[in-house]
Structures are given as structure tokens and as C-alpha cells.
Design a protein around this motif. Structure first.
Motif, PDB file in Angstrom:
ATOM      1  N   ASN A 151       0.806  -1.220   0.000  1.00 53.93           N
ATOM      2  CA  ASN A 151       0.000   0.000   0.000  1.00 53.93           C
ATOM      3  C   ASN A 151       0.841   1.273   0.000  1.00 53.93           C
ATOM      4  O   ASN A 151       0.309   2.362  -0.208  1.00 53.93           O
ATOM      5  CB  ASN A 151      -0.987   0.002   1.174  1.00 53.93           C
ATOM      6  N   TRP A 152       2.161   1.147   0.238  1.00 56.07           N
ATOM      7  CA  TRP A 152       3.009   2.338   0.226  1.00 56.07           C
ATOM      8  C   TRP A 152       3.643   2.601  -1.146  1.00 56.07           C
ATOM      9  O   TRP A 152       4.452   3.518  -1.298  1.00 56.07           O
ATOM     10  CB  TRP A 152       4.100   2.258   1.298  1.00 56.07           C
ATOM     11  N   ALA A 153       3.287   1.776  -2.134  1.00 57.37           N
ATOM     12  CA  ALA A 153       3.826   1.961  -3.481  1.00 57.37           C
ATOM     13  C   ALA A 153       2.691   2.047  -4.495  1.00 57.37           C
ATOM     14  O   ALA A 153       1.695   1.334  -4.392  1.00 57.37           O
ATOM     15  CB  ALA A 153       4.771   0.814  -3.834  1.00 57.37           C
ATOM     16  N   THR A 154       2.860   2.921  -5.468  1.00 56.90           N
ATOM     17  CA  THR A 154       1.872   3.091  -6.535  1.00 56.90           C
ATOM     18  C   THR A 154       2.539   2.858  -7.879  1.00 56.90           C
ATOM     19  O   THR A 154       3.614   3.425  -8.150  1.00 56.90           O
ATOM     20  CB  THR A 154       1.278   4.511  -6.512  1.00 56.90           C
ATOM     21  N   ILE A 172       7.333   3.384 -10.539  1.00 55.56           N
ATOM     22  CA  ILE A 172       6.517   3.404  -9.330  1.00 55.56           C
ATOM     23  C   ILE A 172       6.868   4.604  -8.464  1.00 55.56           C
ATOM     24  O   ILE A 172       7.971   5.153  -8.534  1.00 55.56           O
ATOM     25  CB  ILE A 172       6.682   2.110  -8.505  1.00 55.56           C
ATOM     26  N   SER A 173       5.903   5.017  -7.659  1.00 54.57           N
ATOM     27  CA  SER A 173       6.116   6.030  -6.623  1.00 54.57           C
ATOM     28  C   SER A 173       6.066   5.297  -5.292  1.00 54.57           C
ATOM     29  O   SER A 173       5.051   4.676  -4.963  1.00 54.57           O
ATOM     30  CB  SER A 173       5.031   7.110  -6.690  1.00 54.57           C
ATOM     31  N   ALA A 174       7.159   5.347  -4.544  1.00 54.13           N
ATOM     32  CA  ALA A 174       7.257   4.613  -3.283  1.00 54.13           C
ATOM     33  C   ALA A 174       7.339   5.589  -2.116  1.00 54.13           C
ATOM     34  O   ALA A 174       8.194   6.479  -2.107  1.00 54.13           O
ATOM     35  CB  ALA A 174       8.481   3.706  -3.291  1.00 54.13           C
ATOM     36  N   SER A 175       6.427   5.430  -1.155  1.00 51.76           N
ATOM     37  CA  SER A 175       6.429   6.247   0.062  1.00 51.76           C
ATOM     38  C   SER A 175       6.344   5.317   1.264  1.00 51.76           C
ATOM     39  O   SER A 175       5.331   5.274   1.962  1.00 51.76           O
ATOM     40  CB  SER A 175       5.241   7.219   0.054  1.00 51.76           C
ATOM     41  N   PRO A 176       7.410   4.552   1.502  1.00 57.36           N
ATOM     42  CA  PRO A 176       7.367   3.558   2.580  1.00 57.36           C
ATOM     43  C   PRO A 176       7.386   4.211   3.947  1.00 57.36           C
ATOM     44  O   PRO A 176       7.834   5.356   4.100  1.00 57.36           O
ATOM     45  CB  PRO A 176       8.642   2.752   2.349  1.00 57.36           C
ATOM     46  N   PRO A 186       9.649  12.300   8.438  1.00 59.63           N
ATOM     47  CA  PRO A 186       8.560  12.647   7.513  1.00 59.63           C
ATOM     48  C   PRO A 186       8.554  11.715   6.309  1.00 59.63           C
ATOM     49  O   PRO A 186       9.605  11.367   5.788  1.00 59.63           O
ATOM     50  CB  PRO A 186       8.895  14.091   7.099  1.00 59.63           C
ATOM     51  N   GLN A 187       7.391  11.321   5.891  1.00 53.79           N
ATOM     52  CA  GLN A 187       7.291  10.421   4.743  1.00 53.79           C
ATOM     53  C   GLN A 187       7.751  11.129   3.473  1.00 53.79           C
ATOM     54  O   GLN A 187       7.444  12.292   3.246  1.00 53.79           O
ATOM     55  CB  GLN A 187       5.861   9.920   4.581  1.00 53.79           C
ATOM     56  N   THR A 188       8.536  10.418   2.684  1.00 56.24           N
ATOM     57  CA  THR A 188       9.096  10.955   1.451  1.00 56.24           C
ATOM     58  C   THR A 188       8.715  10.046   0.300  1.00 56.24           C
ATOM     59  O   THR A 188       8.617   8.832   0.466  1.00 56.24           O
ATOM     60  CB  THR A 188      10.634  11.046   1.554  1.00 56.24           C
ATOM     61  N   THR A 189       8.515  10.618  -0.872  1.00 54.80           N
ATOM     62  CA  THR A 189       8.207   9.818  -2.063  1.00 54.80           C
ATOM     63  C   THR A 189       9.468   9.625  -2.889  1.00 54.80           C
ATOM     64  O   THR A 189      10.192  10.587  -3.168  1.00 54.80           O
ATOM     65  CB  THR A 189       7.122  10.500  -2.913  1.00 54.80           C
TER      66      THR A 189
END
Length: 270
Positions: free
Chosen positions: A13-16, A27-31, A38-41
Motif C-alpha cells: 500500500n506504500w507503493a503506486t 513506481i512512486s514509493a512512500s514507505p 517525515p514520509q518521502t516519495t
């Protein structure tokens, strides 16, 4: 089902998945990041590896890390060394889920490296087949509580394993001169206590006696110590060959890490 299909099917769910085709995906990953950061993409690419597995890269136009860094486990082609043999074929959903879990840890390790200029202690393996030697050393050290010492020596350049190692035979099969002091700094104890010890701390609270060093031949842990030394000689030799090959191919230190064998080689060559 191919490795690529399994990876995309088990996307966490943390990757698109932004775009994909049969052998390539962006992909865009925001693990979730450790320590409340802070969450980073991160913008990544996935490609089929030569062995039918998956190779991960940063997208070249959205790069946050070096394009190559030996100490950060970014290969010379820009792909990530997510874990040992991470590019091997993925056979089922469980392996695909595990691959994503390792990628999450890998991204966290990169964030740590950005901040502290070292790879997290205990989170990385030596490069190439040197990893096999490291794992063998860790198996010897685990029951003795010495793994931290190994990591300090291999990756922080401190402690007894980072000192000049005892000499070994040409075939790297035997440690020579067993009448030399134990390289761990083992010392004799007071009478009434154990005759020998494999720690160099005070034997009793407040003791200021300068204990005589134990010869390696007399050390109670002579066998694992000598096996660790043999593995470390081989590990260093494999790593040195890898660094030499990279240097010959024109790769240089990116200056993003405190300890880099490429930088040391550059300084010697200049």
C-alpha cells in the motif's frame, strides 16, 4: 507467472504503479520511515534482471541518491543491491512480498546513510561473494556474542578485526604463528577465576592490574578466532578485487559516505 507479474500483483500500500508494461514499471514509493521521519516519495523503476528476477533503480530524472555508490549498495549500473542475490527469479507471492519488505528496509537504510554518512550497523553485507565469507564469520560469532565486534571491524574500521590481521598460509587455510598474542586482546585472569578469558575488560570491579596477554595457542576460543581470521582474509581479498575492477572501469568515490574503499584507492593512486 513471471517475477514481474508477481511483484506487481503484490505491490504494497506504500507503493503506486504509475506506468507499466511487460518488463518495465515506474513506481512512486512512500514507505513508512523509521524514527518518525517525515514520509518521502521516491520515484523508482523496476526492470527484469538477466536471471529473470527484478532490478530496482531510481528514476534518472528524480534521483535523490548517487547514481553509483559501493558503500550505499548502489551498483555500477545504478541498480539497487536490495539484498544478497535480490535479482534472482521470484517464484511465488511469498517471495514477492518479502522482496517488497526488503526494498522498504533498503530505502530506510538509504535515508539513514543520507543523514549519518554510514550504512546502518548490521543492515548490510559485504559486496559480491565476499558476503559468503561475512555470513560464515557471523555464524561463528553469533553464539559467542561477537557479531558487533565483526561489524565494527568490517564497516566502521575499528576494533581488533580492523587491525593488522595475523599472517596466514599462502592458500589461506592456516593461521600462522600461534605463539603470538590473541588478536582479540584476551588476557590472563587472577588466580581463583577462570585461567583465561576472551574479554579484555577488568576481571573484577576496580581491578587495575595489567594482565598478561594470552597467546593465541592458549586462548579458549582459538578455533573460532582463527576461522574468523581466515574468512576475513578472504573477504578482504574479494572486496579488494571488486574495488580494483571498479576503479579500472573508471568509477570513483561519490564522497557521500565516511568510509569508502574507492576513495582510499584514489588517494593511493594520486
Amino acid at each position: 507467472m513471471s517475477s514481474f507479474d508477481l511483484i506487481l500483483k503484490n505491490t504494497p500500500n506504500w507503493a503506486t504503479v504509475d506506468t507499466s508494461r511487460s518488463d518495465f514499471a515506474r513506481i512512486s514509493a512512500s514507505p513508512p520511515l523509521e524514527g518518525g521521519k517525515p514520509q518521502t516519495t521516491f520515484r523508482l523503476e523496476l526492470r527484469i534482471s538477466a536471471s529473470g528476477g527484478i532490478k530496482a533503480f531510481e528514476q534518472s530524472d528524480c534521483r535523490q541518491w548517487p547514481g553509483f555508490c559501493l558503500e550505499r549498495h548502489i551498483n555500477s549500473d545504478g541498480s539497487f543491491c536490495v539484498f544478497y542475490r535480490s535479482e534472482n527469479r521470484i517464484e511465488d507471492d511469498e517471495q514477492a512480498t518479502l522482496w517488497w519488505s526488503h526494498l522498504c528496509s533498503y530505502i530506510n537504510n538509504q535515508v539513514f546513510a543520507d543523514r549519518f554518512k554510514v550504512w546502518p550497523q548490521g543492515a548490510g553485507l559485504s559486496h559480491g561473494e565476499a558476503a559468503v565469507e561475512q555470513v560464515a564469520m557471523e555464524m561463528l560469532a553469533e553464539p559467542l556474542g561477537w557479531k558487533e565486534e565483526l561489524w565494527q571491524g568490517m564497516f566502521r574500521r575499528s576494533g581488533w578485526l580492523a587491525e593488522k590481521l595475523p599472517r596466514v598460509s599462502k592458500d589461506k587455510a592456516i593461521v600462522l604463528n600461534s605463539r603470538s598474542p590473541c588478536p582479540r586482546g584476551c588476557t590472563r585472569k587472577h588466580k581463583g577465576l577462570r585461567k583465561h578469558s576472551c574479554v579484555s575488560l577488568e576481571c573484577i570491579p576496580g581491578c587495575r592490574k595489567e594482565h598478561k596477554p594470552i597467546l593465541r595457542a592458549e586462548c579458549p576460543h582459538r578455533e573460532p578466532i582463527e576461522q574468523i581470521i581466515l574468512h576475513e582474509h578472504r573477504r578482504q581479498m574479494i572486496e579488494a578485487d571488486i574495488v580494483q575492477d571498479l576503479y579500472r572501469d573508471g568509477h570513483r568515490c561519490c564522497q557521500s559516505m565516511k568510509h569508502c574503499p574507492l576513495r582510499g584507492l584514489q588517494e593511493k593512486q594520486s
